[in-house]
Design an enzyme around this catalytic site. Structure first.
Site, short mmCIF file in Angstrom:
data_model
loop_
_atom_site.label_atom_id
_atom_site.label_comp_id
_atom_site.label_asym_id
_atom_site.label_seq_id
_atom_site.Cartn_x
_atom_site.Cartn_y
_atom_site.Cartn_z
N TYR A 38 0.82 -1.21 0.00
CA TYR A 38 0.00 0.00 0.00
C TYR A 38 0.86 1.26 0.00
CZ TYR A 38 -3.71 -3.22 1.61
OH TYR A 38 -4.60 -4.27 1.75
N ASN A 127 -6.01 -14.14 1.31
CA ASN A 127 -6.35 -14.70 -0.01
C ASN A 127 -6.02 -16.19 -0.09
OD1 ASN A 127 -7.23 -12.16 -1.40
ND2 ASN A 127 -5.14 -11.56 -0.85
N GLN A 148 -7.40 -13.36 5.88
CA GLN A 148 -8.07 -12.13 5.42
C GLN A 148 -8.46 -12.31 3.95
OE1 GLN A 148 -6.86 -7.63 4.35
NE2 GLN A 148 -6.41 -8.14 6.47
N PRO A 176 -15.26 -4.96 2.90
CA PRO A 176 -16.54 -5.37 3.52
C PRO A 176 -17.73 -4.55 3.04
CG PRO A 176 -15.26 -4.02 5.05
CD PRO A 176 -14.37 -4.30 3.86
N LEU A 177 -17.45 -3.42 2.36
CA LEU A 177 -18.54 -2.63 1.77
C LEU A 177 -18.60 -2.86 0.26
CD1 LEU A 177 -17.83 0.71 3.71
CD2 LEU A 177 -19.18 -1.27 4.43
P1 NAP Z 1 -14.27 -1.19 1.25
O1 NAP Z 1 -13.80 -0.98 2.63
O2 NAP Z 1 -15.31 -2.20 0.99
O3 NAP Z 1 -14.80 0.18 0.61
C1 NAP Z 1 -14.07 1.36 0.66
C2 NAP Z 1 -14.88 2.43 -0.06
O4 NAP Z 1 -16.08 2.68 0.65
C3 NAP Z 1 -14.12 3.75 -0.13
O5 NAP Z 1 -14.43 4.32 -1.39
C4 NAP Z 1 -14.73 4.57 1.00
O6 NAP Z 1 -14.71 5.95 0.71
C5 NAP Z 1 -16.16 4.07 0.99
N1 NAP Z 1 -16.79 4.16 2.31
C6 NAP Z 1 -16.29 3.74 3.50
N2 NAP Z 1 -17.17 3.92 4.49
C7 NAP Z 1 -18.26 4.51 3.94
C8 NAP Z 1 -19.50 4.94 4.46
N3 NAP Z 1 -19.78 4.81 5.75
N4 NAP Z 1 -20.39 5.50 3.59
C9 NAP Z 1 -20.10 5.62 2.27
N5 NAP Z 1 -18.94 5.20 1.71
C10 NAP Z 1 -18.02 4.64 2.55
O7 NAP Z 1 -13.05 -1.55 0.28
P2 NAP Z 1 -11.48 -1.84 0.38
O8 NAP Z 1 -10.70 -0.62 0.64
O9 NAP Z 1 -11.15 -2.63 -0.82
O10 NAP Z 1 -11.32 -2.84 1.62
C11 NAP Z 1 -11.07 -2.44 2.94
C12 NAP Z 1 -9.65 -2.76 3.36
O11 NAP Z 1 -9.37 -4.15 3.24
C13 NAP Z 1 -8.57 -2.13 2.48
O12 NAP Z 1 -8.46 -0.74 2.69
C14 NAP Z 1 -7.38 -2.93 2.91
O13 NAP Z 1 -6.89 -2.51 4.17
C15 NAP Z 1 -7.99 -4.33 2.97
N6 NAP Z 1 -7.84 -5.09 1.70
C16 NAP Z 1 -7.05 -6.19 1.73
C17 NAP Z 1 -6.86 -6.94 0.58
C18 NAP Z 1 -5.98 -8.15 0.64
O14 NAP Z 1 -5.58 -8.67 -0.43
N7 NAP Z 1 -5.67 -8.65 1.81
C19 NAP Z 1 -7.51 -6.60 -0.62
C20 NAP Z 1 -8.36 -5.48 -0.61
C21 NAP Z 1 -8.51 -4.75 0.56
P3 NAP Z 1 -13.70 6.98 1.43
O15 NAP Z 1 -12.31 6.43 1.30
O16 NAP Z 1 -13.94 8.24 0.67
O17 NAP Z 1 -14.12 7.11 2.86
#
Ligand code: NAP
Length: 262
Positions: A38, A127, A148, A176-177
């Site tokens: 990241y 993964n 995770q 998760p969103l």
């Molecule tokens: P996510 O958490 O499902 O969604 C993030 C998006 O949702 C961002 O655009 C955020 O906007 C928005 N958001 C968050 N809270 C909100 C709310 N209450 N209302 C409206 N919009 C909201 O997606 P993700 O970032 O892919 O996953 C979360 C975390 O999981 C990552 O950041 C990372 O740490 C981890 N991850 C791990 C892997 C892996 O391979 N292990 C892969 C993917 C992700 P804003 O940023 O503008 O708030």
């Protein structure tokens, strides 16, 4: 492990990332998720240092990227991560993906050494499918604490959930969103309207009802606090069942995407 954490993928502007982490910790979060790939470990470390919270009270997780999974590279890159994060240990260190230089024996023996020396409190994988977990478990004596993976109401991962529960491995839901796709799903919107909350809160409460930890990424204080407020939301059995009934698999992160293109 606190069941609700802050994700930080694509929170790359150092000042914004540090501010998100600080805001989250001062709003009550005690779990922060980052990764070498990241490019924000220094900013995450700054956010933790800036917050009015002791380091020991924060559950800090990072991940070793696929090009650093040879034995000696795990050791060296983890030292670099610690220096960037400004800490002497992490609570959880994940193998980010079973790909690239991943070799169960060589990679995980390095994780085990880090565990024995106290540099990492827990070993995690990310993964991983059941076959990867079986192989990993036979390669190390230390327990695998968590896996995770992508989980949300549109990708429920029922078989993997059952496998990890039986194996005593915590599941941590990334995306998760569904990276924003949970907004506009009828069942989630109906429940959100009934309860006067957001679809984000409904999704996070559903994960909590399933005993799955979640690490939503949020940048600004509004989203950070909206997600934190999901801890106040107890879904009824009927609401959980209605979400369970959502059909199909809408995967946001291709399991082959990362290794193939990064
Ligand atoms: P996510 O958490 O499902 O969604 C993030 C998006 O949702 C961002 O655009 C955020 O906007 C928005 N958001 C968050 N809270 C909100 C709310 N209450 N209302 C409206 N919009 C909201 O997606 P993700 O970032 O892919 O996953 C979360 C975390 O999981 C990552 O950041 C990372 O740490 C981890 N991850 C791990 C892997 C892996 O391979 N292990 C892969 C993917 C992700 P804003 O940023 O503008 O708030």
């Amino acid at each position: 492990m606190p069941g609700l954490g802050l994700g930080t993928w694509e929170n790359e502007d150092p000042d914004a990332c540090a501010e998100s982490v600080r805001t989250a910790l001062e709003s009550g979060y005690r779990h922060v998720d980052t990764a070498q790939i990241y490019g924000n470990e220094s900013a995450v470390g700054r956010g933790i240092a800036d917050a009015d919270v002791d380091r020991e009270d924060v559950f800090l997780a990072t991940k070793v990227w696929i090009d650093k999974l040879a034995h000696d590279d795990v050791l060296a890159s983890t030292e670099e991560s610690l220096a960037k994060l400004g800490t002497e240990y992490v609570d959880l260190l994940y193998v980010h993906w079973p790909a690239g230089k991943y070799d169960p024996e060589a990679t995980l023996s390095a994780f085990e050494e880090l565990h024995e020396s106290g540099t990492i409190d827990r070993i995690g994988v990310s993964n991983f499918e059941p076959n990867h977990i079986e192989t990993a478990r036979s390669a190390v004596d230390a327990p695998i604490f968590a896996n995770q993976v992508e989980i949300h109401p549109l990708l429920q991962q029922r078989e993997l959930h059952e496998f990890c529960s039986d194996a005593g491995i915590e599941l941590v839901a990334y995306s998760p969103l569904a990276r924003g796709d949970v907004f506009g799903v009828d069942v989630l919107s109906e429940i959100a309207d009934d309860r006067g909350v957001s679809e984000a809160q409904v999704s996070l409460a559903w994960l909590r009802a399933k005993d799955i930890a979640a690490i939503p990424k949020a940048t600004g204080a509004d989203h950070i606090r909206d997600n934190w407020a999901s801890l106040e939301l107890e879904l009824t059995d009927d609401e959980v069942a209605r979400i369970d009934d959502i059909d199909g698999e809408r995967r946001k992160v291709d399991p082959d995407f990362g290794p193939a293109s990064w």
